[in-house]
Motif scaffolding. Sequence first.
Motif, PDB file in Angstrom:
ATOM      1  N   HIS A 152       0.948  -1.179  -0.150  1.00  0.00           N
ATOM      2  CA  HIS A 152      -0.014   0.011  -0.200  1.00  0.00           C
ATOM      3  C   HIS A 152       0.825   1.104  -0.089  1.00  0.00           C
ATOM      4  CE1 HIS A 152      -3.122  -2.634   0.632  1.00  0.00           C
ATOM      5  NE2 HIS A 152      -2.711  -3.235   2.059  1.00  0.00           N
ATOM      6  N   SER A 153       2.186   1.307   0.082  1.00  0.00           N
ATOM      7  CA  SER A 153       2.926   2.544  -0.005  1.00  0.00           C
ATOM      8  C   SER A 153       3.111   2.834  -1.673  1.00  0.00           C
ATOM      9  CB  SER A 153       4.136   2.381   0.420  1.00  0.00           C
ATOM     10  OG  SER A 153       5.321   1.433  -0.406  1.00  0.00           O
ATOM     11  N   ASP A 154       3.389   3.922  -1.865  1.00  0.00           N
ATOM     12  CA  ASP A 154       3.488   4.300  -3.339  1.00  0.00           C
ATOM     13  C   ASP A 154       4.846   3.764  -4.123  1.00  0.00           C
ATOM     14  OD1 ASP A 154       5.324   6.011  -2.033  1.00  0.00           O
ATOM     15  OD2 ASP A 154       4.491   7.881  -2.733  1.00  0.00           O
ATOM     16  N   THR A 155       5.754   3.260  -3.203  1.00  0.00           N
ATOM     17  CA  THR A 155       6.978   2.406  -3.871  1.00  0.00           C
ATOM     18  C   THR A 155       6.820   0.776  -3.659  1.00  0.00           C
ATOM     19  OG1 THR A 155       8.182   2.788  -1.694  1.00  0.00           O
ATOM     20  CG2 THR A 155       8.224   4.799  -3.374  1.00  0.00           C
ATOM     21  N   TYR A 156       5.730   0.419  -3.278  1.00  0.00           N
ATOM     22  CA  TYR A 156       5.713  -1.019  -3.051  1.00  0.00           C
ATOM     23  C   TYR A 156       6.189  -1.807  -4.300  1.00  0.00           C
ATOM     24  CZ  TYR A 156       3.722  -5.680  -1.908  1.00  0.00           C
ATOM     25  OH  TYR A 156       3.699  -6.984  -1.808  1.00  0.00           O
ATOM     26  N   VAL A 157       6.792  -2.742  -3.911  1.00  0.00           N
ATOM     27  CA  VAL A 157       7.426  -3.737  -5.134  1.00  0.00           C
ATOM     28  C   VAL A 157       6.929  -5.287  -4.484  1.00  0.00           C
ATOM     29  CG1 VAL A 157       9.306  -4.789  -6.318  1.00  0.00           C
ATOM     30  CG2 VAL A 157       9.129  -2.402  -5.926  1.00  0.00           C
ATOM     31  N   PRO A 158       6.044  -6.107  -4.937  1.00  0.00           N
ATOM     32  CA  PRO A 158       5.631  -7.265  -4.642  1.00  0.00           C
ATOM     33  C   PRO A 158       7.020  -8.233  -4.447  1.00  0.00           C
ATOM     34  CG  PRO A 158       4.193  -6.668  -6.145  1.00  0.00           C
ATOM     35  CD  PRO A 158       5.261  -5.659  -6.411  1.00  0.00           C
ATOM     36  N   SER A 159       6.952  -9.067  -3.341  1.00  0.00           N
ATOM     37  CA  SER A 159       7.995 -10.084  -2.999  1.00  0.00           C
ATOM     38  C   SER A 159       9.253  -9.575  -2.782  1.00  0.00           C
ATOM     39  CB  SER A 159       8.314 -10.818  -4.550  1.00  0.00           C
ATOM     40  OG  SER A 159       7.165 -11.467  -4.934  1.00  0.00           O
ATOM     41  N   LEU A 160       9.361  -7.944  -2.336  1.00  0.00           N
ATOM     42  CA  LEU A 160      10.464  -7.613  -1.859  1.00  0.00           C
ATOM     43  C   LEU A 160      10.541  -7.565  -0.409  1.00  0.00           C
ATOM     44  CD1 LEU A 160      12.758  -6.027  -3.257  1.00  0.00           C
ATOM     45  CD2 LEU A 160      11.877  -3.947  -2.665  1.00  0.00           C
ATOM     46  N   LYS A 161      11.630  -8.005   0.033  1.00  0.00           N
ATOM     47  CA  LYS A 161      11.794  -8.098   1.685  1.00  0.00           C
ATOM     48  C   LYS A 161      12.357  -6.796   2.114  1.00  0.00           C
ATOM     49  CE  LYS A 161      13.073 -13.145   1.523  1.00  0.00           C
ATOM     50  NZ  LYS A 161      13.844 -14.007   1.917  1.00  0.00           N
ATOM     51  N   SER A 162      12.039  -6.516   3.537  1.00  0.00           N
ATOM     52  CA  SER A 162      12.566  -5.299   4.181  1.00  0.00           C
ATOM     53  C   SER A 162      14.003  -5.348   4.354  1.00  0.00           C
ATOM     54  CB  SER A 162      11.617  -5.148   5.440  1.00  0.00           C
ATOM     55  OG  SER A 162      12.027  -6.100   6.346  1.00  0.00           O
ATOM     56  N   GLY A 163      14.653  -4.356   4.733  1.00  0.00           N
ATOM     57  CA  GLY A 163      15.898  -4.149   4.920  1.00  0.00           C
ATOM     58  C   GLY A 163      16.957  -3.680   3.684  1.00  0.00           C
ATOM     59  N   VAL A 164      16.381  -3.109   2.758  1.00  0.00           N
ATOM     60  CA  VAL A 164      17.052  -2.989   1.531  1.00  0.00           C
ATOM     61  C   VAL A 164      17.645  -1.449   1.994  1.00  0.00           C
ATOM     62  CG1 VAL A 164      15.817  -4.188  -0.279  1.00  0.00           C
ATOM     63  CG2 VAL A 164      15.089  -1.638   0.250  1.00  0.00           C
ATOM     64  N   TYR A 165      16.951  -0.670   2.731  1.00  0.00           N
ATOM     65  CA  TYR A 165      17.612   0.666   3.345  1.00  0.00           C
ATOM     66  C   TYR A 165      19.125   0.505   3.996  1.00  0.00           C
ATOM     67  CZ  TYR A 165      17.712   5.059   5.932  1.00  0.00           C
ATOM     68  OH  TYR A 165      18.157   6.288   6.429  1.00  0.00           O
ATOM     69  N   ARG A 166      19.350  -0.717   4.504  1.00  0.00           N
ATOM     70  CA  ARG A 166      20.571  -0.894   5.160  1.00  0.00           C
ATOM     71  C   ARG A 166      21.559  -1.568   4.237  1.00  0.00           C
ATOM     72  NH1 ARG A 166      16.552  -2.654   8.716  1.00  0.00           N
ATOM     73  NH2 ARG A 166      16.994  -5.028   8.194  1.00  0.00           N
TER      74      ARG A 166
END
Length: 305
Positions: A152-166
């Motif tokens: 539901h975020s405007d940058t959502y990518v299906p199947s992407l796991k959290s943590g890419v910010y790191r």
Amino acid sequence: MTSIEWTEQTWNVVTGCDRISPGCDRCYALTMAKRLKGMGQAKYQNDGDPRTSGPGFGLTVHPDVLTEPLRWTKPRKVFVNSMSDLFHARVPREFLARVFAVMAATPQHTYQILTKRPERAARILTDLCTCGRGCVPGHHFRSSMEWAATPHSDTYVPSLKSGVYRAGWPLPNVWIGTSIESADYVRRADALRKTPAAVRFISAEPLLGPVPNLDLSDIDWLIIGGESGPGARPLHFDWVEDLLVNAAETATAPFVKQLGSVWARDTHYAGKTVAAHKDTKGGKPQYWPANLRIREYPKQVAADA
């Protein structure tokens, strides 16, 4: 896969573009888009402005192909947008965050982005703080990347796991380059130097004239090539030689990709006849002068290999 000598895979999350300088005049992608539209290819049904673009070449983003790299198990070098310019003004910032989130989530691949709009690349990827909290450059763009794992975020990518910010910044697996076809466009190198990137590179292709004023400081890689196809403009060997000398002085790795369809207005070089007639695309190094047969990759990449 692809026949482009310096990469292994293309990933066209955006298609279509607009010509902005003489290097675009005989754009292979524009010609190919027209043909693909005629073949009924779904990605090439939007037409661009006939003054700067053409049939099937209207700027179009393709969210449905964002997750392709997540399914590639074998590491590969990936040319991002061989049929567009990722930093075109009409590619939304939110979509760019989604693209970078996927690249962060797939560190096994090396991504190569080539743009004629490095000013926008520098502006977006530096993303200076405007919230008043004194955030480090790039913080807000990286935060947008992190939201790519949230439905539901405007940058959502299906199947992407959290943590890419790191994943670190700049992303260690992303190369960013700009095209410089003549001395009139060396300012793009200045913008590229301001762009966060693990590897910065310049594509002097099609090389349309000498570039004696090109500053290669802090540039890791230099691709050189002529122009191919009907009406190709000539490439002269001394232009290439001058760039190779420049690259040697700055420890920039040179990669002579090809010499184009028209090498020079005659077929003589250093007192010898060159068999240009045997190689109409200029892509076969065995027909080149020996001093131009050089294909190197960025030094730090070669050291890590």
